[in-house]
Design a protein around this motif. Structure first.
Motif, PDB file in Angstrom:
ATOM      1  N   UNK A  75     -16.844   8.718   0.761  1.00 21.75           N
ATOM      2  CA  UNK A  75     -16.311   7.368   0.927  1.00 21.75           C
ATOM      3  C   UNK A  75     -14.937   7.298   0.264  1.00 21.75           C
ATOM      4  N   UNK A  76     -14.003   6.614   0.920  1.00 20.57           N
ATOM      5  CA  UNK A  76     -12.660   6.427   0.377  1.00 20.57           C
ATOM      6  C   UNK A  76     -12.308   4.949   0.500  1.00 20.57           C
ATOM      7  N   UNK A  77     -12.062   4.300  -0.631  1.00 20.17           N
ATOM      8  CA  UNK A  77     -11.575   2.929  -0.638  1.00 20.17           C
ATOM      9  C   UNK A  77     -10.083   3.008  -0.922  1.00 20.17           C
ATOM     10  N   UNK A  78      -9.270   2.850   0.126  1.00 22.19           N
ATOM     11  CA  UNK A  78      -7.825   3.013  -0.033  1.00 22.19           C
ATOM     12  C   UNK A  78      -7.192   1.892  -0.844  1.00 22.19           C
ATOM     13  N   UNK A  81      -8.114   2.749  -4.362  1.00 22.43           N
ATOM     14  CA  UNK A  81      -7.696   4.128  -4.633  1.00 22.43           C
ATOM     15  C   UNK A  81      -8.774   4.908  -5.378  1.00 22.43           C
ATOM     16  N   UNK A  82      -9.984   4.844  -4.818  1.00 25.37           N
ATOM     17  CA  UNK A  82     -11.100   5.615  -5.366  1.00 25.37           C
ATOM     18  C   UNK A  82     -11.878   6.253  -4.222  1.00 25.37           C
ATOM     19  N   UNK A  83     -12.607   7.303  -4.560  1.00 29.44           N
ATOM     20  CA  UNK A  83     -13.463   7.975  -3.591  1.00 29.44           C
ATOM     21  C   UNK A  83     -14.702   8.459  -4.315  1.00 29.44           C
ATOM     22  N   UNK A  84     -15.788   8.657  -3.553  1.00 30.78           N
ATOM     23  CA  UNK A  84     -17.013   9.193  -4.118  1.00 30.78           C
ATOM     24  C   UNK A  84     -17.797   9.906  -3.031  1.00 30.78           C
ATOM     25  N   UNK A 180     -17.313  11.014   6.870  1.00 30.01           N
ATOM     26  CA  UNK A 180     -16.334  10.458   5.933  1.00 30.01           C
ATOM     27  C   UNK A 180     -15.988   9.043   6.385  1.00 30.01           C
ATOM     28  N   UNK A 181     -16.136   8.068   5.491  1.00 28.65           N
ATOM     29  CA  UNK A 181     -15.769   6.682   5.776  1.00 28.65           C
ATOM     30  C   UNK A 181     -14.532   6.323   4.953  1.00 28.65           C
ATOM     31  N   UNK A 182     -13.499   5.825   5.629  1.00 29.70           N
ATOM     32  CA  UNK A 182     -12.267   5.387   4.968  1.00 29.70           C
ATOM     33  C   UNK A 182     -12.106   3.903   5.272  1.00 29.70           C
ATOM     34  N   UNK A 183     -11.982   3.106   4.227  1.00 30.93           N
ATOM     35  CA  UNK A 183     -11.944   1.646   4.391  1.00 30.93           C
ATOM     36  C   UNK A 183     -11.135   1.039   3.262  1.00 30.93           C
ATOM     37  N   UNK A 184     -10.985  -0.263   3.258  1.00 28.16           N
ATOM     38  CA  UNK A 184     -10.310  -0.950   2.154  1.00 28.16           C
ATOM     39  C   UNK A 184      -8.979  -1.551   2.551  1.00 28.16           C
ATOM     40  N   UNK A 185      -8.439  -1.142   3.675  1.00 32.22           N
ATOM     41  CA  UNK A 185      -7.155  -1.695   4.096  1.00 32.22           C
ATOM     42  C   UNK A 185      -5.989  -0.983   3.452  1.00 32.22           C
ATOM     43  N   UNK A 186      -4.823  -1.557   3.623  1.00 33.46           N
ATOM     44  CA  UNK A 186      -3.590  -0.973   3.110  1.00 33.46           C
ATOM     45  C   UNK A 186      -3.580  -1.004   1.594  1.00 33.46           C
ATOM     46  N   UNK A 187      -3.411   0.172   0.953  1.00 34.95           N
ATOM     47  CA  UNK A 187      -3.322   0.174  -0.509  1.00 34.95           C
ATOM     48  C   UNK A 187      -2.029  -0.486  -0.978  1.00 34.95           C
ATOM     49  N   UNK A 188      -2.023  -0.947  -2.233  1.00 32.00           N
ATOM     50  CA  UNK A 188      -0.776  -1.523  -2.755  1.00 32.00           C
ATOM     51  C   UNK A 188       0.316  -0.472  -2.773  1.00 32.00           C
ATOM     52  N   UNK A 189       1.555  -0.889  -2.670  1.00 27.09           N
ATOM     53  CA  UNK A 189       2.669   0.053  -2.693  1.00 27.09           C
ATOM     54  C   UNK A 189       2.715   0.758  -4.030  1.00 27.09           C
ATOM     55  N   UNK A 190       3.101   2.034  -3.981  1.00 23.95           N
ATOM     56  CA  UNK A 190       3.182   2.837  -5.217  1.00 23.95           C
ATOM     57  C   UNK A 190       4.364   2.428  -6.039  1.00 23.95           C
TER      58      UNK A 190
END
Length: 190
Positions: A75-78, A81-84, A180-190
């Motif tokens: 799982x990836x929460x964009x 910014x975490x994954x497990x 693999x599931x990728x979700x969470x939407x657009x991450x904040x800008x770096x």
């Protein structure tokens, strides 16, 4: 101006961590209350085994189980910014910090959202397109998107960067065909 913005962002790190921890505690309290309430007066909550946390030394808060489909192996929460890694919806490794691709990356490749399968893996590889190393690459999405070791402070070109130890663990434990599931939407800008 950029230095001022960097200082402000760095100051938010501890505040954001505390806010995430408070949210997780509140979520746990609501779940326990709902479980106990559903059993009727005088009932007590049975001890539930907790999913094992990562052996990684990261200090990332544990996400709620409802954020990733139980059929996903990774799982990836964009946004966070975490994954497990998980099995039947139970976390088996992580969460660990990641750096996905964001719109501010040179070239603007955002990590794609969706449900994918691991296609192939490579222990040591250099990107043809960006001429950058991709150690412990686990390819899961079209366009060469993979988990691999990379910077946790600089955005990727669409891949999901992990620390060296976490990238190796993902490489060793995600097999070809894993979900693999990728979700969470657009991450904040770096």
């Amino acid at each position: 101006m950029r230095e001022l913005w960097t200082r402000r962002r760095q100051g938010l790190g501890p505040v954001l961590r505390v806010a995430v921890i408070i949210c997780m505690i509140a979520f746990t309290a609501v779940v326990v209350f709902a479980e106990v309430s559903s059993r009727g007066p005088g009932a007590t909550a049975a001890a539930r085994p907790e999913a094992p946390l990562s052996t990684s030394t990261s200090s990332v808060a544990r996400p709620p189980f409802e954020t990733c489909p139980p059929g996903a192996d990774a799982c990836v929460d964009t946004r966070l910014r975490i994954s497990w890694l998980q099995h039947d919806g139970q976390i088996t490794y992580g969460p660990v910090p990641v750096m996905p691709g964001t719109a501010d990356t040179h070239g603007g490749e955002v990590t794609p959202q969706g449900f994918y399968r691991v296609q192939w893996k490579a222990v040591s590889l250099t990107s043809d397109e960006f001429d950058e190393p991709m150690p412990f690459a686990v390819f899961f999405a079209p366009g060469g998107v993979a988990f691999h070791e990379g910077s946790l402070t600089s955005s990727s070109h669409g891949c999901v960067h992990l620390s060296w130890a976490d990238a190796r663990y993902y490489f060793d434990h995600l097999q070809v065909g894993a979900n693999v599931a990728v979700f969470g939407g657009q991450p904040p800008l770096s």
